[in-house]
Design an enzyme around this catalytic site. Sequence first.
Site, short mmCIF file in Angstrom:
data_model
loop_
_atom_site.label_atom_id
_atom_site.label_comp_id
_atom_site.label_asym_id
_atom_site.label_seq_id
_atom_site.Cartn_x
_atom_site.Cartn_y
_atom_site.Cartn_z
N CYS A 113 0.82 -1.23 0.00
CA CYS A 113 0.00 0.00 0.00
C CYS A 113 0.85 1.27 0.00
CB CYS A 113 -0.96 0.00 1.18
SG CYS A 113 -1.98 -1.47 1.26
N HIS A 246 -3.12 7.32 2.61
CA HIS A 246 -3.56 6.01 2.12
C HIS A 246 -5.01 5.79 2.54
CE1 HIS A 246 -3.86 1.90 1.18
NE2 HIS A 246 -3.62 1.42 2.38
N ASN A 276 -10.04 -0.23 0.49
CA ASN A 276 -8.58 -0.15 0.41
C ASN A 276 -8.13 -0.82 -0.89
OD1 ASN A 276 -5.83 -0.40 0.72
ND2 ASN A 276 -5.93 -1.15 2.83
O1 UT7 Z 1 -3.04 -0.88 4.17
C1 UT7 Z 1 -3.15 -1.19 5.51
C2 UT7 Z 1 -4.31 -2.11 5.59
N1 UT7 Z 1 -4.83 -2.41 6.86
C3 UT7 Z 1 -5.58 -1.59 7.60
O2 UT7 Z 1 -5.78 -0.43 7.38
C4 UT7 Z 1 -6.22 -2.22 8.79
C5 UT7 Z 1 -6.05 -1.45 10.05
N2 UT7 Z 1 -6.92 -2.02 11.07
C6 UT7 Z 1 -8.24 -1.78 11.08
O3 UT7 Z 1 -8.73 -1.04 10.28
C7 UT7 Z 1 -9.07 -2.45 12.16
O4 UT7 Z 1 -8.22 -3.12 13.06
C8 UT7 Z 1 -10.11 -3.42 11.54
C9 UT7 Z 1 -11.16 -2.64 10.80
C10 UT7 Z 1 -9.44 -4.41 10.63
C11 UT7 Z 1 -10.79 -4.21 12.67
O5 UT7 Z 1 -11.39 -3.32 13.59
P1 UT7 Z 1 -11.20 -3.59 15.15
O6 UT7 Z 1 -11.93 -2.51 15.83
O7 UT7 Z 1 -9.72 -3.71 15.41
O8 UT7 Z 1 -11.97 -4.95 15.34
P2 UT7 Z 1 -11.45 -6.38 15.84
O9 UT7 Z 1 -10.56 -7.01 14.84
O10 UT7 Z 1 -10.94 -6.24 17.24
O11 UT7 Z 1 -12.81 -7.19 15.89
C12 UT7 Z 1 -13.86 -6.79 16.77
C13 UT7 Z 1 -15.04 -7.71 16.54
C14 UT7 Z 1 -14.68 -9.18 16.65
O12 UT7 Z 1 -15.76 -9.85 17.29
P3 UT7 Z 1 -15.65 -10.27 18.84
O13 UT7 Z 1 -14.47 -11.18 18.92
O14 UT7 Z 1 -15.45 -8.99 19.59
O15 UT7 Z 1 -16.97 -10.92 19.09
C15 UT7 Z 1 -14.64 -9.63 15.21
O16 UT7 Z 1 -14.91 -11.01 15.04
O17 UT7 Z 1 -15.59 -7.52 15.25
C16 UT7 Z 1 -15.75 -8.79 14.59
N3 UT7 Z 1 -15.59 -8.62 13.15
C17 UT7 Z 1 -16.61 -8.36 12.32
N4 UT7 Z 1 -17.92 -8.23 12.53
C18 UT7 Z 1 -18.72 -7.98 11.47
C19 UT7 Z 1 -14.44 -8.65 12.43
N5 UT7 Z 1 -14.71 -8.43 11.13
C20 UT7 Z 1 -16.05 -8.25 11.05
C21 UT7 Z 1 -16.92 -7.96 9.97
N6 UT7 Z 1 -18.22 -7.84 10.23
N7 UT7 Z 1 -16.46 -7.80 8.71
#
Ligand code: UT7
Length: 319
Positions: A113, A246, A276
């Site tokens: 990226c 980005h 993204n």
């Molecule tokens: O070019 C660089 C590319 N990468 C990025 O920019 C990613 C940077 N990171 C992020 O943007 C965030 O960390 C994410 C958007 C990927 C995730 O957000 P988060 O607030 O860190 O969520 P999490 O991974 O801690 O997940 C929280 C909850 C989990 O459920 P439980 O365990 O709390 O019950 C996940 O299973 O959200 C759940 N979850 C979803 N729910 C609905 C994860 N993905 C999804 C989804 N839909 N797509």
Amino acid sequence: MYARLIGTGSYLPGKPVSNGDLAARGIDTNDEWIVTRTGIRSRYLAEPGTTSSELGLIAAQRALEMAGVAAADIDLIIVATSTPDFIFPSTACLIQGKLGNKGGTAFDVQAVCAGFAYALGIAEKFIRSGSHKRALVIGAEVFSRILDWNDRGTCVLFGDGAGAVVLEASEKPGILASAMHADGSYAGILNVPGQVCSGQVTGDPFLRMDGQAVFKFAVRVLAEIAEEVCACAGMQTADVDWLIPHQANIRIIEATGKKLGIDREKVIVTVDRHGNTSAASVPLALDAAVRDGRIRPGQKVLLEGIGGGFAWGAALLEF
Ligand code: UT7
């Protein structure tokens, strides 16, 4: 001598695929979760068989048209991509062939990226050295090919697309400063840990990510590198007319803008429309803001990218 930006172009394949469409396809997700956590409302997914060089070609043609430059007059083509058409030849050579350009320099840059920021910085150095006069810098990706559609934590975040710019050697200001950095000790938090070996895929051919680790790392270094390029050009970040970070996640974009003291209305955001798109994200946002008239002559624009490696880069441009 500066490398001056004289044209932009972009391309998104097909129709937008909404968050609701993904849920309807059986992914265990919903619009509210995706919008709240990422700001993404839709993405574009290329048809099977459509390649990065095809998307990049259209973006390049649009940039050449805006610049009023013929493909034959380009002497440098750099394509930033992590989803090349083939292992080789490079996507840059494929686009060069499709443009009918011959004999110039053409190669790919792999900085995920951060690829477009890297490619822009490299092209700037070629032009400033006097070795090349006109460059096409392209970010093109079909990230949908490396997504695990059973991993809802990653598959909803990415999309396909391409963006391009034309740079020309000029005595008028253009790129004022650029920087590129990497830290390979973070390779494990965002990667596609697979390969083709003896005709077989070995390892894991899908994108894997520790989202929270990426988030924290990104906000820190995007702020640091923005300060660095502004300092190089003798400016403060608050003096920038437009910030184009980005386009990965609205929360990373807003946190970076806040850290830099750049007002929300001076930050270009297109992640809501296309998700993204990795190396294509910055030139897609840049092209949108140039074409809708927000970016005007004389303004200072700060571009920055970050991605797997980890690698990050930035460039400060005067339009
Ligand atoms: O070019 C660089 C590319 N990468 C990025 O920019 C990613 C940077 N990171 C992020 O943007 C965030 O960390 C994410 C958007 C990927 C995730 O957000 P988060 O607030 O860190 O969520 P999490 O991974 O801690 O997940 C929280 C909850 C989990 O459920 P439980 O365990 O709390 O019950 C996940 O299973 O959200 C759940 N979850 C979803 N729910 C609905 C994860 N993905 C999804 C989804 N839909 N797509």
